[in-house]
Design an enzyme around this catalytic site. Structure first.
Site, PDB file in Angstrom:
ATOM      1  N   LYS A  64       0.841  -1.193   0.000  1.00 55.01           N
ATOM      2  CA  LYS A  64       0.000   0.000   0.000  1.00 55.01           C
ATOM      3  C   LYS A  64       0.885   1.257   0.000  1.00 55.01           C
ATOM      4  CE  LYS A  64      -3.864  -2.294   2.375  1.00 55.01           C
ATOM      5  NZ  LYS A  64      -4.701  -2.269   3.609  1.00 55.01           N
ATOM      6  N   TYR A 121     -12.291  -2.803  -3.321  1.00 53.94           N
ATOM      7  CA  TYR A 121     -12.794  -2.864  -1.944  1.00 53.94           C
ATOM      8  C   TYR A 121     -14.324  -2.824  -1.885  1.00 53.94           C
ATOM      9  CZ  TYR A 121      -8.166  -2.345   0.311  1.00 53.94           C
ATOM     10  OH  TYR A 121      -6.890  -2.544   0.791  1.00 53.94           O
ATOM     11  N   PHE A 126     -15.193   3.550   7.497  1.00 54.28           N
ATOM     12  CA  PHE A 126     -13.832   3.930   7.123  1.00 54.28           C
ATOM     13  C   PHE A 126     -13.585   3.872   5.614  1.00 54.28           C
ATOM     14  CE2 PHE A 126     -13.739  -0.624   8.283  1.00 54.28           C
ATOM     15  CZ  PHE A 126     -13.212  -1.194   7.123  1.00 54.28           C
ATOM     16  N   ARG A 180      -1.745 -14.493   3.822  1.00 55.39           N
ATOM     17  CA  ARG A 180      -2.327 -13.652   4.882  1.00 55.39           C
ATOM     18  C   ARG A 180      -1.621 -13.854   6.222  1.00 55.39           C
ATOM     19  NH1 ARG A 180      -7.117 -10.668   3.974  1.00 55.39           N
ATOM     20  NH2 ARG A 180      -7.923 -11.058   6.056  1.00 55.39           N
ATOM     21  N   THR A 207      -5.236  -8.048  10.375  1.00 58.09           N
ATOM     22  CA  THR A 207      -5.598  -6.747   9.798  1.00 58.09           C
ATOM     23  C   THR A 207      -5.186  -5.588  10.701  1.00 58.09           C
ATOM     24  OG1 THR A 207      -7.464  -7.788   8.688  1.00 58.09           O
ATOM     25  CG2 THR A 207      -7.564  -5.388   8.935  1.00 58.09           C
ATOM     26  N   ARG A 227       2.956  -6.934   9.157  1.00 60.32           N
ATOM     27  CA  ARG A 227       2.252  -5.894   9.936  1.00 60.32           C
ATOM     28  C   ARG A 227       2.718  -5.896  11.386  1.00 60.32           C
ATOM     29  NH1 ARG A 227      -3.543  -7.551   7.267  1.00 60.32           N
ATOM     30  NH2 ARG A 227      -3.569  -6.112   5.494  1.00 60.32           N
ATOM     31  N   ASN A 275      -1.799  -0.082   7.337  1.00 61.26           N
ATOM     32  CA  ASN A 275      -1.267  -1.414   7.666  1.00 61.26           C
ATOM     33  C   ASN A 275      -0.441  -2.038   6.542  1.00 61.26           C
ATOM     34  OD1 ASN A 275      -3.395  -2.043   6.007  1.00 61.26           O
ATOM     35  ND2 ASN A 275      -4.422  -3.422   7.444  1.00 61.26           N
ATOM     36  N   HIS A 280      -1.825  -5.516   1.433  1.00 66.42           N
ATOM     37  CA  HIS A 280      -3.087  -6.200   1.167  1.00 66.42           C
ATOM     38  C   HIS A 280      -2.787  -7.628   0.740  1.00 66.42           C
ATOM     39  CE1 HIS A 280      -6.929  -7.318  -0.603  1.00 66.42           C
ATOM     40  NE2 HIS A 280      -6.220  -7.793  -1.621  1.00 66.42           N
ATOM     41  N   GLU A 297      -9.413 -10.323  -7.960  1.00 62.33           N
ATOM     42  CA  GLU A 297      -8.466  -9.209  -7.825  1.00 62.33           C
ATOM     43  C   GLU A 297      -7.369  -9.265  -8.893  1.00 62.33           C
ATOM     44  OE1 GLU A 297      -7.271  -9.526  -3.687  1.00 62.33           O
ATOM     45  OE2 GLU A 297      -9.291  -8.988  -2.999  1.00 62.33           O
TER      46      GLU A 297
HETATM   47  P1  GDP Z   1      -7.584  -7.080   5.252  1.00 59.79           P
HETATM   48  O1  GDP Z   1      -8.175  -8.089   4.320  1.00 59.79           O
HETATM   49  O2  GDP Z   1      -6.771  -7.684   6.360  1.00 59.79           O
HETATM   50  O3  GDP Z   1      -6.794  -6.009   4.528  1.00 59.79           O
HETATM   51  O4  GDP Z   1      -8.794  -6.344   5.983  1.00 59.79           O
HETATM   52  P2  GDP Z   1     -10.247  -5.892   5.423  1.00 59.79           P
HETATM   53  O5  GDP Z   1     -10.496  -6.474   4.068  1.00 59.79           O
HETATM   54  O6  GDP Z   1     -11.231  -6.152   6.492  1.00 59.79           O
HETATM   55  O7  GDP Z   1     -10.095  -4.320   5.299  1.00 59.79           O
HETATM   56  C1  GDP Z   1      -9.400  -3.746   4.215  1.00 59.79           C
HETATM   57  C2  GDP Z   1      -8.524  -2.627   4.731  1.00 59.79           C
HETATM   58  O8  GDP Z   1      -9.353  -1.611   5.268  1.00 59.79           O
HETATM   59  C3  GDP Z   1      -7.596  -3.007   5.876  1.00 59.79           C
HETATM   60  O9  GDP Z   1      -6.399  -3.626   5.446  1.00 59.79           O
HETATM   61  C4  GDP Z   1      -7.337  -1.657   6.509  1.00 59.79           C
HETATM   62  O10 GDP Z   1      -6.373  -0.902   5.763  1.00 59.79           O
HETATM   63  C5  GDP Z   1      -8.687  -0.984   6.359  1.00 59.79           C
HETATM   64  N1  GDP Z   1      -9.480  -1.167   7.577  1.00 59.79           N
HETATM   65  C6  GDP Z   1     -10.070  -2.304   8.024  1.00 59.79           C
HETATM   66  N2  GDP Z   1     -10.705  -2.113   9.187  1.00 59.79           N
HETATM   67  C7  GDP Z   1     -10.530  -0.793   9.473  1.00 59.79           C
HETATM   68  C8  GDP Z   1     -10.958   0.043  10.547  1.00 59.79           C
HETATM   69  O11 GDP Z   1     -11.632  -0.389  11.475  1.00 59.79           O
HETATM   70  N3  GDP Z   1     -10.580   1.369  10.491  1.00 59.79           N
HETATM   71  C9  GDP Z   1      -9.834   1.864   9.477  1.00 59.79           C
HETATM   72  N4  GDP Z   1      -9.507   3.158   9.495  1.00 59.79           N
HETATM   73  N5  GDP Z   1      -9.412   1.110   8.453  1.00 59.79           N
HETATM   74  C10 GDP Z   1      -9.747  -0.204   8.447  1.00 59.79           C
HETATM   75 MG    MG Z   2      -9.617  -7.843   2.830  1.00 61.71          MG
END
Ligand code: GDP
Ligand code: MG
Length: 160
Positions: free
Chosen positions: A21, A61, A69, A97, A103, A114, A124, A127, A138
């Site tokens: 990212k 996304y 968010f 992962r 996450t 991370r 973080n 992805h 994707e």
């Molecule tokens: P990932 O698959 O581990 O990347 O997590 P998700 O698919 O649930 O979310 C996508 C991305 O959104 C995450 O990697 C974070 O950058 C962001 N994100 C997820 N949860 C939160 C949150 O609670 N707050 C904020 N600000 N960003 C979030």
């Molecule tokens: Mg995800």
């Protein structure tokens, strides 16, 4: 070995989409993130640097569109270039992962990307696809022209 079945060869070709990212690019962590997949033994199938459009990110996304968010996520992700990669190998999605870590970086184990390099969930670093199905979606989205498909000789030293 020379005699392994075609189905085990196929399972060694599971693909995942991994992306550094904007914060990872800005902080100069591309090489270190890439190295973790390389040293594990996964096969690099494609690599690209680009500054993604908001519409590409909204599609990527789309499952999160209703989250509070989401607007901040799209803004952050479009703020600077990203580096996207396709990695292939046995269990690449789930293990990918694990290599990234949870996450929320405060829950990510030390030794994960991370866990080692970041603190806030909104920054973080990376992805990774969450299922084989999302990975294929994707990969088509980020690499519409396709990725390299090649046999790696080194695989005979990685897989039984
Ligand atoms: P990932 O698959 O581990 O990347 O997590 P998700 O698919 O649930 O979310 C996508 C991305 O959104 C995450 O990697 C974070 O950058 C962001 N994100 C997820 N949860 C939160 C949150 O609670 N707050 C904020 N600000 N960003 C979030
Ligand atoms: Mg995800």
């Amino acid at each position: 070995s020379q005699t392994k079945s075609n189905s085990s060869k196929m399972s060694n070709q599971e693909r995942t989409y991994i992306m550094v990212k904007p914060d990872g690019v800005e902080r100069g962590l591309v090489g270190r993130i890439l190295t973790r997949f390389e040293q594990k033994g996964y096969k690099l199938c494609s690599l690209q640097m680009m500054q993604p459009s908001k519409s590409l990110l909204e599609e990527h996304y789309k499952d999160l569109a209703k989250k509070p968010f989401f607007p901040g996520l799209i803004k952050y992700m479009s703020s600077a270039p990203v580096v996207g990669m396709v990695w292939a190998g046995k269990d690449a999605v789930k293990t990918g992962r694990k290599i990234l870590g949870a996450t929320n970086p405060l829950d990510s184990e030390p030794g994960t990307i991370r866990g080692d390099y970041c603190i806030d969930v909104s920054q973080n670093l990376c992805h990774g696809s969450d299922s084989v199905e999302s990975a294929e979606r994707e990969i088509s989205l980020w690499f519409p022209a396709g990725v390299c498909d090649y046999q790696r000789k080194y695989d005979s030293f990685i897989y039984e």
